[in-house]
Design a protein around this motif. Structure first.
Motif, PDB file in Angstrom:
ATOM      1  N   VAL A  89      33.067  48.298  45.125  1.00 19.47           N
ATOM      2  CA  VAL A  89      32.815  49.809  45.198  1.00 19.47           C
ATOM      3  C   VAL A  89      33.826  50.191  45.824  1.00 19.47           C
ATOM      4  O   VAL A  89      34.591  49.753  46.848  1.00 19.47           O
ATOM      5  N   ARG A  90      35.177  51.506  45.139  1.00 22.61           N
ATOM      6  CA  ARG A  90      36.562  51.778  44.773  1.00 22.61           C
ATOM      7  C   ARG A  90      36.383  51.995  46.098  1.00 22.61           C
ATOM      8  O   ARG A  90      37.184  52.218  46.729  1.00 22.61           O
ATOM      9  N   THR A  91      35.093  52.564  46.899  1.00 24.63           N
ATOM     10  CA  THR A  91      35.412  53.871  48.325  1.00 24.63           C
ATOM     11  C   THR A  91      35.353  53.142  49.210  1.00 24.63           C
ATOM     12  O   THR A  91      35.060  53.628  50.556  1.00 24.63           O
ATOM     13  N   GLU A  92      34.745  52.023  49.240  1.00 22.18           N
ATOM     14  CA  GLU A  92      34.924  50.652  50.108  1.00 22.18           C
ATOM     15  C   GLU A  92      35.205  49.948  50.360  1.00 22.18           C
ATOM     16  O   GLU A  92      35.978  50.119  51.608  1.00 22.18           O
ATOM     17  N   ASN A  93      35.700  49.126  49.929  1.00 23.09           N
ATOM     18  CA  ASN A  93      37.334  48.080  50.129  1.00 23.09           C
ATOM     19  C   ASN A  93      37.685  47.346  48.496  1.00 23.09           C
ATOM     20  O   ASN A  93      37.358  46.155  48.538  1.00 23.09           O
ATOM     21  N   LEU A  94      38.252  47.914  48.000  1.00 20.09           N
ATOM     22  CA  LEU A  94      39.086  47.716  46.940  1.00 20.09           C
ATOM     23  C   LEU A  94      39.656  46.196  47.365  1.00 20.09           C
ATOM     24  O   LEU A  94      39.835  45.349  46.340  1.00 20.09           O
ATOM     25  N   ASP A  95      40.252  45.791  48.708  1.00 22.34           N
ATOM     26  CA  ASP A  95      41.357  44.718  48.802  1.00 22.34           C
ATOM     27  C   ASP A  95      40.589  43.030  48.857  1.00 22.34           C
ATOM     28  O   ASP A  95      40.450  42.140  48.674  1.00 22.34           O
ATOM     29  N   ALA A  96      38.618  43.478  48.966  1.00 23.62           N
ATOM     30  CA  ALA A  96      38.253  42.786  48.865  1.00 23.62           C
ATOM     31  C   ALA A  96      38.261  41.730  47.470  1.00 23.62           C
ATOM     32  O   ALA A  96      37.871  40.361  47.619  1.00 23.62           O
ATOM     33  N   LEU A  97      38.866  42.734  46.757  1.00 23.37           N
ATOM     34  CA  LEU A  97      39.542  41.320  45.504  1.00 23.37           C
ATOM     35  C   LEU A  97      40.117  40.474  46.115  1.00 23.37           C
ATOM     36  O   LEU A  97      39.888  39.478  44.401  1.00 23.37           O
ATOM     37  N   THR A  98      40.836  40.766  46.282  1.00 22.01           N
ATOM     38  CA  THR A  98      41.826  39.757  46.602  1.00 22.01           C
ATOM     39  C   THR A  98      40.931  37.845  46.867  1.00 22.01           C
ATOM     40  O   THR A  98      41.854  37.193  46.420  1.00 22.01           O
ATOM     41  N   LYS A  99      40.193  37.793  47.306  1.00 23.49           N
ATOM     42  CA  LYS A  99      39.572  36.708  47.327  1.00 23.49           C
ATOM     43  C   LYS A  99      39.033  36.323  45.617  1.00 23.49           C
ATOM     44  O   LYS A  99      38.876  34.866  45.741  1.00 23.49           O
ATOM     45  N   ASP A 100      38.772  37.079  44.851  1.00 27.25           N
ATOM     46  CA  ASP A 100      38.773  36.589  43.327  1.00 27.25           C
ATOM     47  C   ASP A 100      39.675  37.077  42.741  1.00 27.25           C
ATOM     48  O   ASP A 100      39.979  36.080  41.085  1.00 27.25           O
ATOM     49  N   ALA A 101      41.273  37.348  43.209  1.00 25.03           N
ATOM     50  CA  ALA A 101      42.445  37.179  42.765  1.00 25.03           C
ATOM     51  C   ALA A 101      42.973  35.648  42.281  1.00 25.03           C
ATOM     52  O   ALA A 101      42.594  34.761  43.480  1.00 25.03           O
ATOM     53  N   PRO A 102      44.025  35.514  41.526  1.00 25.02           N
ATOM     54  CA  PRO A 102      44.463  35.999  40.704  1.00 25.02           C
ATOM     55  C   PRO A 102      43.767  36.757  39.202  1.00 25.02           C
ATOM     56  O   PRO A 102      43.143  35.649  39.015  1.00 25.02           O
ATOM     57  N   PHE A 103      43.778  37.487  38.946  1.00 26.46           N
ATOM     58  CA  PHE A 103      42.852  37.739  37.291  1.00 26.46           C
ATOM     59  C   PHE A 103      44.441  37.499  35.757  1.00 26.46           C
ATOM     60  O   PHE A 103      45.510  38.156  36.303  1.00 26.46           O
ATOM     61  N   ASP A 104      43.907  37.339  35.142  1.00 27.03           N
ATOM     62  CA  ASP A 104      45.119  36.663  33.785  1.00 27.03           C
ATOM     63  C   ASP A 104      44.993  37.889  33.355  1.00 27.03           C
ATOM     64  O   ASP A 104      45.918  38.742  32.598  1.00 27.03           O
ATOM     65  N   VAL A 105      43.734  39.304  33.161  1.00 24.92           N
ATOM     66  CA  VAL A 105      44.485  40.184  32.656  1.00 24.92           C
ATOM     67  C   VAL A 105      43.535  41.714  33.093  1.00 24.92           C
ATOM     68  O   VAL A 105      41.878  41.329  34.135  1.00 24.92           O
TER      69      VAL A 105
END
Length: 316
Positions: A185-201
């Motif tokens: 949820v963008r208002t909560e913790n965008l940095d949490a995406l780093t655990k699923d990164a890296p993304f190809d697209v």
């Protein structure tokens, strides 16, 4: 004949001049038209139609063919849906026959009205521009919207795990139900995406607000396609990271593409994407429909950012 216009930001369902049907075109009695964020922007004066295109609103519709002019691959009475550069919100449209798609057998005309624009956009930007390959990871911003909903399902169908950013937990749950692997949820913790990164697209309708985030999250040789600017149009970018990762950054729009480009795109959708509707691998994502006389309420509903999927305006 009538069509929906925005005049001084007010919606008007008003009489329209009769349009001839030239060679290579067909006339369609419109059953319903899809409502897209581009229509909201056009109403606000921020996204005018390309030169030579009607000011009437609407980029997609579905209906019944009522006239052909030396077109041999379609017949009067065929159920079709269509991609347009404008004017889809009308009682009838005249359209290049190459820009028509058959209505999948398991969809109604109202359901079919909301699929051409978003599936064309998602297919173009993920699989043609970004050259997405099987098993590559995708990040989809604004995942619960029309394009996001289509992109999630295409990723699932073609074996590409995907993650999303959305505005609420309810919207995240919706994306997970369509096949997303995860998201935030963008208002909560965008940095949490780093655990699923890296993304190809990364498929990005946000723009400026996510420039630094996207640069950090992309893989080496990652592809980043910007399709809108919901988060602004000016930002700083770390070119050192862009170069080090060999990131390909592309700006992409569909509406202004020429007729031949769109015809090729529609042919690809017909061959590779449309059969997946009849096997239930893809869904129409229709959330709500309104009568054309309720267009104001429909525009308000889309602008609220509370709709998951698509809205249709029912005309005939």
């Amino acid at each position: 004949m009538k069509a929906l216009y925005s005049i001084a930001k007010q919606l008007n369902w008003q009489p329209e001049q009769f349009i001839d049907c030239p060679k290579g075109y067909v006339r369609v009695q419109v059953a319903a038209a899809g409502l897209n964020r581009a229509d909201l922007l056009q109403r606000q004066g921020k996204y005018p139609p390309p030169k030579g295109i009607t000011e009437a609103l609407g980029l997609e519709c579905a209906g019944i063919i009522t006239e052909t002019n030396q077109v041999t691959n379609w017949q009067v009475g065929d159920r079709v849906c269509a991609l347009l550069a404008g004017g889809a919100m009308a009682s009838e449209v005249v359209i290049d026959a190459r820009h028509l798609l058959p209505v999948p057998k398991n969809l109604s005309l109202i359901e079919a009205a909301v699929i051409p624009e978003v599936y064309a956009t998602a297919w173009l930007n993920l699989f043609q521009i970004a050259q997405l390959k099987s098993t590559e990871k995708v990040l989809i911003h604004a995942g619960a919207g029309g394009v996001g909903s289509a992109a999630i399902q295409l990723c699932k169908a073609f074996n590409n795990p995907c993650w999303v950013t959305v505005g609420s937990q309810a919207r995240l749950d919706y994306c997970l139900s369509l096949g997303a692997q995860g998201g935030v949820v963008r208002t909560e913790n965008l940095d949490a995406l780093t655990k699923d990164a890296p993304f190809d697209v990364i498929l990005d309708p946000v723009g400026a607000d996510y420039m630094a985030l996207n640069t950090d999250l992309l893989n080496v040789d990652g592809r980043w396609v910007i399709i809108a600017m919901m988060g602004g149009h000016k930002a700083e970018i770390n070119l050192a990271k862009l170069l080090a990762k060999r990131i390909q950054l592309t700006g992409s729009t569909l509406r202004s593409r020429d007729n031949d480009f769109k015809a090729t795109l529609i042919k690809g959708l017909t061959d590779k994407v449309w059969p997946l509707f009849e096997t239930n691998q893809l869904s129409h994502n229709l959330a709500k429909s309104f009568a054309i006389e309720e267009a104001e309420q429909a525009f308000e509903a889309l602008a609220s950012n509370q709709i998951n999927g698509k809205i249709a305006l029912v005309i005939n």
